[in-house]
Design a protein around this motif. Structure first.
Motif, PDB file in Angstrom:
ATOM      1  N   PHE A 191       0.849  -1.194   0.000  1.00 46.16           N
ATOM      2  CA  PHE A 191       0.000   0.000   0.000  1.00 46.16           C
ATOM      3  C   PHE A 191       0.879   1.237   0.000  1.00 46.16           C
ATOM      4  O   PHE A 191       1.823   1.337   0.787  1.00 46.16           O
ATOM      5  N   VAL A 192       0.556   2.182  -0.880  1.00 44.69           N
ATOM      6  CA  VAL A 192       1.255   3.459  -0.935  1.00 44.69           C
ATOM      7  C   VAL A 192       0.334   4.506  -0.330  1.00 44.69           C
ATOM      8  O   VAL A 192      -0.758   4.759  -0.841  1.00 44.69           O
ATOM      9  N   LEU A 193       0.775   5.103   0.770  1.00 41.47           N
ATOM     10  CA  LEU A 193      -0.062   6.032   1.535  1.00 41.47           C
ATOM     11  C   LEU A 193       0.601   7.400   1.589  1.00 41.47           C
ATOM     12  O   LEU A 193       1.677   7.537   2.162  1.00 41.47           O
ATOM     13  N   PHE A 194       0.007   8.431   0.992  1.00 44.52           N
ATOM     14  CA  PHE A 194      -1.268   8.444   0.294  1.00 44.52           C
ATOM     15  C   PHE A 194      -1.098   9.113  -1.063  1.00 44.52           C
ATOM     16  O   PHE A 194      -0.142   9.856  -1.286  1.00 44.52           O
ATOM     17  N   ASN A 195      -2.095   8.885  -1.917  1.00 45.17           N
ATOM     18  CA  ASN A 195      -2.140   9.554  -3.212  1.00 45.17           C
ATOM     19  C   ASN A 195      -2.498  11.026  -2.997  1.00 45.17           C
ATOM     20  O   ASN A 195      -3.380  11.345  -2.204  1.00 45.17           O
ATOM     21  N   ARG A 196      -1.809  11.911  -3.696  1.00 41.03           N
ATOM     22  CA  ARG A 196      -2.119  13.342  -3.605  1.00 41.03           C
ATOM     23  C   ARG A 196      -3.002  13.714  -4.787  1.00 41.03           C
ATOM     24  O   ARG A 196      -2.571  13.655  -5.933  1.00 41.03           O
ATOM     25  N   PHE A 197      -4.241  14.091  -4.501  1.00 40.33           N
ATOM     26  CA  PHE A 197      -5.149  14.513  -5.560  1.00 40.33           C
ATOM     27  C   PHE A 197      -4.941  16.006  -5.823  1.00 40.33           C
ATOM     28  O   PHE A 197      -4.715  16.782  -4.894  1.00 40.33           O
ATOM     29  N   TYR A 198      -5.015  16.367  -7.076  1.00 37.72           N
ATOM     30  CA  TYR A 198      -4.799  17.764  -7.453  1.00 37.72           C
ATOM     31  C   TYR A 198      -6.122  18.390  -7.884  1.00 37.72           C
ATOM     32  O   TYR A 198      -6.686  18.024  -8.908  1.00 37.72           O
ATOM     33  N   GLN A 199      -6.604  19.334  -7.066  1.00 41.25           N
ATOM     34  CA  GLN A 199      -7.865  20.002  -7.357  1.00 41.25           C
ATOM     35  C   GLN A 199      -7.600  21.324  -8.097  1.00 41.25           C
ATOM     36  O   GLN A 199      -6.552  21.934  -7.912  1.00 41.25           O
ATOM     37  N   PRO A 200      -8.546  21.727  -8.932  1.00 38.99           N
ATOM     38  CA  PRO A 200      -8.351  22.990  -9.664  1.00 38.99           C
ATOM     39  C   PRO A 200      -8.544  24.199  -8.768  1.00 38.99           C
ATOM     40  O   PRO A 200      -9.202  24.132  -7.736  1.00 38.99           O
ATOM     41  N   LEU A 239       4.200  -1.537   3.445  1.00 42.54           N
ATOM     42  CA  LEU A 239       3.729  -0.167   3.618  1.00 42.54           C
ATOM     43  C   LEU A 239       4.748   0.795   3.027  1.00 42.54           C
ATOM     44  O   LEU A 239       5.917   0.801   3.421  1.00 42.54           O
ATOM     45  N   ALA A 240       4.290   1.600   2.066  1.00 39.72           N
ATOM     46  CA  ALA A 240       5.135   2.620   1.450  1.00 39.72           C
ATOM     47  C   ALA A 240       4.615   3.988   1.858  1.00 39.72           C
ATOM     48  O   ALA A 240       3.425   4.268   1.730  1.00 39.72           O
ATOM     49  N   ALA A 241       5.507   4.835   2.352  1.00 43.84           N
ATOM     50  CA  ALA A 241       5.138   6.186   2.752  1.00 43.84           C
ATOM     51  C   ALA A 241       5.458   7.153   1.629  1.00 43.84           C
ATOM     52  O   ALA A 241       6.502   7.053   0.992  1.00 43.84           O
ATOM     53  N   THR A 242       4.563   8.095   1.380  1.00 46.90           N
ATOM     54  CA  THR A 242       4.825   9.131   0.402  1.00 46.90           C
ATOM     55  C   THR A 242       4.135  10.401   0.850  1.00 46.90           C
ATOM     56  O   THR A 242       3.196  10.356   1.636  1.00 46.90           O
ATOM     57  N   SER A 243       4.627  11.532   0.370  1.00 50.35           N
ATOM     58  CA  SER A 243       4.155  12.883   0.713  1.00 50.35           C
ATOM     59  C   SER A 243       5.008  13.489   1.821  1.00 50.35           C
ATOM     60  O   SER A 243       5.218  12.868   2.873  1.00 50.35           O
ATOM     61  N   GLY A 244       5.490  14.705   1.550  1.00 51.79           N
ATOM     62  CA  GLY A 244       6.167  15.486   2.565  1.00 51.79           C
ATOM     63  C   GLY A 244       7.624  15.181   2.801  1.00 51.79           C
ATOM     64  O   GLY A 244       8.230  15.740   3.719  1.00 51.79           O
ATOM     65  N   VAL A 245       8.225  14.294   2.006  1.00 50.81           N
ATOM     66  CA  VAL A 245       9.626  13.924   2.234  1.00 50.81           C
ATOM     67  C   VAL A 245      10.537  14.965   1.592  1.00 50.81           C
ATOM     68  O   VAL A 245      10.673  15.024   0.371  1.00 50.81           O
ATOM     69  N   GLN A 246      11.146  15.797   2.416  1.00 53.20           N
ATOM     70  CA  GLN A 246      12.060  16.824   1.932  1.00 53.20           C
ATOM     71  C   GLN A 246      13.486  16.609   2.434  1.00 53.20           C
ATOM     72  O   GLN A 246      14.445  17.019   1.790  1.00 53.20           O
TER      73      GLN A 246
END
Length: 329
Positions: A191-200, A239-246
């Motif tokens: 599982f890759v947590l989480f997908n980043r949705f792009y809203q207009p 478990l795969a972490a994604t988002s915010g890794v700087q």
């Protein structure tokens, strides 16, 4: 320092993964990612509607006999129609690096998910990441129907291929943990947590919708950190972490929460693929300072089941933060 880890049943030399982004279209960038310490790469997503729209346009021009318009396309259309360019990228990437090459798929129909997944496996993909980018803007669609759609997609692809299959999820389920458990029981390998949705957004001057892409920032780590900590040790899948890794700090935090791998794209787009070496060296330095000999020594040590005060993850913590927490500008 032993940075090796297991993800989707695959052996990785490190938990750092270049996640799906345009950088993955460049073989030199993929090679550099491996040289700088990446343990795997996820290629950019292939979108079923893009492929089918391209085929329909070419077939339409051929029907009209518009030779001038067709002259803008390659002579051998069959070499470029459909997913052929993407499949060639898989083959070339596998030949260029030793690390696992994970294909990413975003389908629109059951037959599309199955067909393209099978072709990815045949092209040599080490695994497939299902990028289920689906916004239920249809107000008649129920939560159960949305959840069942994810289960049906996973089940269909798992039956069609023999390589590992992960699923990249949105955090917007009414019960993300239960959704992950259901998909885990269905056979998801990770599982890759989480997908980043792009809203207009709205351009008030032109009165048009803006379609811009905002790169993630380190503040976005907290939601996936929470759920990885809650799920660690509770599911069979990786478990795969994604988002915010700087920086390496976010990598270490995700590992402490229980992540098997940590994915990043925004930091690489900002700073270049070479930033992976900064993350790699920072991770080694942190583990050395803690006198840890491997990633396994810290993984999951601050998961929900391992901490003494589990209320830090729950409602009581919410109340305490509002009543006396530190405000960070």
């Amino acid at each position: 320092m032993d940075l090796s880890t297991r993800y989707l049943g695959l052996s990785l030399k490190s938990p750092l993964v270049m996640s799906a982004c345009p950088l993955g279209l460049d073989l030199d960038a993929i090679r550099k990612a491996e040289e700088c310490g990446a343990g795997a790469v996820v290629l950019p997503s292939i979108f079923q509607e893009d492929i089918e729209n391209e085929i329909e346009e070419i077939e339409h021009l051929a029907t009209l006999g518009d030779s001038e318009a067709l002259s803008y396309f390659p002579t051998r259309l069959s070499d470029n129609l459909g997913p052929q360019n993407y499949l060639n990228l898989i083959r070339k990437a596998r030949a260029a690096v030793d690390m696992p090459v994970i294909a990413s798929l975003n389908g629109t129909s059951r037959s599309g998910w199955i067909d393209y997944a099978q072709q990815m496996e045949e092209a040599g993909a080490s695994a497939i990441e299902l990028n289920v980018f689906f916004l239920p803007t249809d107000l008649e669609l129920t939560g159960i129907e949305v959840e069942n759609r994810h289960v049906d997609i996973l089940k269909a692809v798992k039956q069609a291929v023999s390589i590992p299959v992960s699923i990249k999820l949105s955090p917007y389920f009414s019960s993300p943990g239960a959704m992950v458990r259901t998909l885990d029981e269905t056979g998801a390998d990770g599982f890759v947590l989480f997908n980043r949705f792009y809203q207009p957004d709205i351009d008030l001057e032109e009165l048009t919708l803006q379609r811009d892409l905002r790169l993630s920032h380190r503040g976005e780590i907290r939601l996936p950190l929470l759920w990885i900590a809650a799920l660690s040790g509770k599911v069979k899948g990786s478990l795969a972490a994604t988002s915010g890794v700087q920086s390496a700090a976010e990598v270490v935090k995700y590992l402490f929460a229980g992540a098997d791998v940590v994915m990043t794209a925004s930091a690489l787009i900002r700073h270049g693929v070479g930033h992976l070496k900064v993350l790699h060296d920072g991770l080694v330095a942190d583990l050395t300072q803690r006198e840890a000999s491997s990633v396994a020594d810290i993984r999951g040590r601050l998961s929900r089941d391992k901490v003494a005060d589990q209320t830090a993850f729950d409602r009581v913590n919410y109340i305490r933060i509002l009543r006396g927490g530190r405000y960070i500008a």
